[in-house]
Design a protein around this motif. Structure first.
Motif, PDB file in Angstrom:
ATOM      1  N   SER A   1       1.649   6.470  -6.970  1.00 48.74           N
ATOM      2  CA  SER A   1       0.546   7.272  -7.530  1.00 48.74           C
ATOM      3  C   SER A   1       0.767   8.761  -7.277  1.00 48.74           C
ATOM      4  N   VAL A   2       1.309   9.130  -6.105  1.00 54.60           N
ATOM      5  CA  VAL A   2       1.629  10.529  -5.820  1.00 54.60           C
ATOM      6  C   VAL A   2       2.661  11.027  -6.823  1.00 54.60           C
TER       7      VAL A   2
ATOM      8  N   ILE B   1       0.848  -1.204   0.000  1.00 49.54           N
ATOM      9  CA  ILE B   1       0.000   0.000   0.000  1.00 49.54           C
ATOM     10  C   ILE B   1       0.882   1.251   0.000  1.00 49.54           C
ATOM     11  N   TYR B   2       1.916   1.226   0.822  1.00 46.05           N
ATOM     12  CA  TYR B   2       2.839   2.371   0.920  1.00 46.05           C
ATOM     13  C   TYR B   2       3.488   2.652  -0.434  1.00 46.05           C
ATOM     14  N   CYS B   3       3.956   1.585  -1.087  1.00 46.37           N
ATOM     15  CA  CYS B   3       4.595   1.750  -2.392  1.00 46.37           C
ATOM     16  C   CYS B   3       3.605   2.275  -3.426  1.00 46.37           C
ATOM     17  N   TYR B   4       2.382   1.713  -3.390  1.00 44.65           N
ATOM     18  CA  TYR B   4       1.363   2.109  -4.371  1.00 44.65           C
ATOM     19  C   TYR B   4       1.055   3.594  -4.232  1.00 44.65           C
ATOM     20  N   ARG B   5       0.923   4.058  -2.969  1.00 47.76           N
ATOM     21  CA  ARG B   5       0.634   5.477  -2.734  1.00 47.76           C
ATOM     22  C   ARG B   5       1.762   6.344  -3.259  1.00 47.76           C
ATOM     23  N   LYS B   6       2.986   5.910  -2.943  1.00 51.80           N
ATOM     24  CA  LYS B   6       4.160   6.690  -3.353  1.00 51.80           C
ATOM     25  C   LYS B   6       4.198   6.822  -4.878  1.00 51.80           C
TER      26      LYS B   6
ATOM     27  N   GLU C   1       0.983  11.604 -10.134  1.00 48.49           N
ATOM     28  CA  GLU C   1       0.194  12.833 -10.192  1.00 48.49           C
ATOM     29  C   GLU C   1       1.079  14.053 -10.340  1.00 48.49           C
TER      30      GLU C   1
END
Ligand SMILES: *[C@@H]1O[C@H](CO)[C@@H](O)[C@H](O)[C@H]1NC(C)=O
Ligand SMILES: *[C@@H]1O[C@H](CO)[C@@H](O)[C@H](O)[C@H]1NC(C)=O
Ligand SMILES: *[C@@H]1O[C@H](CO)[C@@H](O)[C@H](O)[C@H]1NC(C)=O
Ligand SMILES: *[C@@H]1O[C@H](CO)[C@@H](O)[C@H](O)[C@H]1NC(C)=O
Length: 194
Positions: free
Chosen positions: A183-184, A176-181, A187
């Motif tokens: 996607s941020v 989850i942490y990697c996915y957020r990083k 963006e």
């Protein structure tokens, strides 16, 4: 000592002729067979000898020992009615020069809990005289129900599951942490390109 004994059991031919005084197990499982081990090695291997083995039993609620089993002249006899048809000789075979005096309980009951004494009466036959040596061994037998496992083995299994679940949880958090990083970062890259 126990390790050497079981190793000799597996590779009996390698240990042939060597006598190792292994202590008996002391925990029997109810309704299963159990070997009461009793080994007395002859210290003077070169001297011919003859031995008689006697077993005595004292139940956990009894005060005195009573004769249990005797083995002499290659013949065993059960002396205690409580053990009729339930004992077998597991000691030295085809010899009068006994070093292993073990017996086997075919079907252990809780009433077999108690103290067992095994005695060797060994007569060493020198060319012009005889010499007698007696040895005695004591076994405190405890009977446990079937399928009980030690706390240690249960605990180690629980620890195994805890660590597997813990590792998977950590993996999910990390994903989850990697996915957020990612996607941020994506963006930001999009905004910059506008
Ligand atoms: C062992 O003894 C128990 C209780 O006396 C009996 O129920 C069982 O059938 C016996 N098992 C064997 C293999 O003799
Ligand atoms: C001990 O005696 C039992 C019952 O007769 C037998 O099944 C077993 O194989 C014997 N074990 C040895 C090592 O002689
Ligand atoms: C165990 O001993 C008790 C009391 O002596 C007796 O009532 C019972 O039948 C015995 N059980 C077995 C399996 O021998
Ligand atoms: C060994 O035991 C037998 C029978 O109990 C006894 O007659 C003998 O005197 C004992 N021998 C020694 C050396 O203690």
């Amino acid at each position: 000592m126990v390790f050497i004994g079981s190793w000799c059991g597996v590779t009996a031919t390698l240990c042939h002729g060597a006598c190792v005084e292994v202590d008996s197990d002391t925990e029997a499982v109810a309704s299963e067979g159990f070997k009461l081990g009793c080994i007395s090695c002859k210290k003077r291997g070169e001297v011919p000898s003859v031995a008689v083995v006697n077993w005595f039993f004292k139940g956990s609620d009894e005060v005195d020992y009573s004769p249990l089993y005797t083995y002499e002249n290659k013949q065993g006899e059960v002396l205690d009615p409580r053990f009729y048809e339930r004992l077998a000789w597991n000691g030295s075979k085809q010899t009068l020069d006994l070093q292993d005096g073990s017996i086997y309980i075919l079907n252990v009951t809780y009433n077999d809990t108690g103290t067992y004494v095994c005695t060797f009466e060994r007569t060493l036959m020198y060319s012009n005289y005889e010499f007698q040596i007696n040895t005695t061994k004591l076994i405190h037998l405890n009977v446990v129900p079937k399928l009980t496992r030690s706390m240690a083995s249960i605990l180690s299994e629980v620890m195994m599951y805890v660590s597997i679940i813990g590792l998977q949880f950590w993996l999910v958090v990390e994903m989850i942490y990697c996915y957020r990083k990612i996607s941020v970062a994506g963006e930001e890259a999009l905004r910059e390109s506008e």
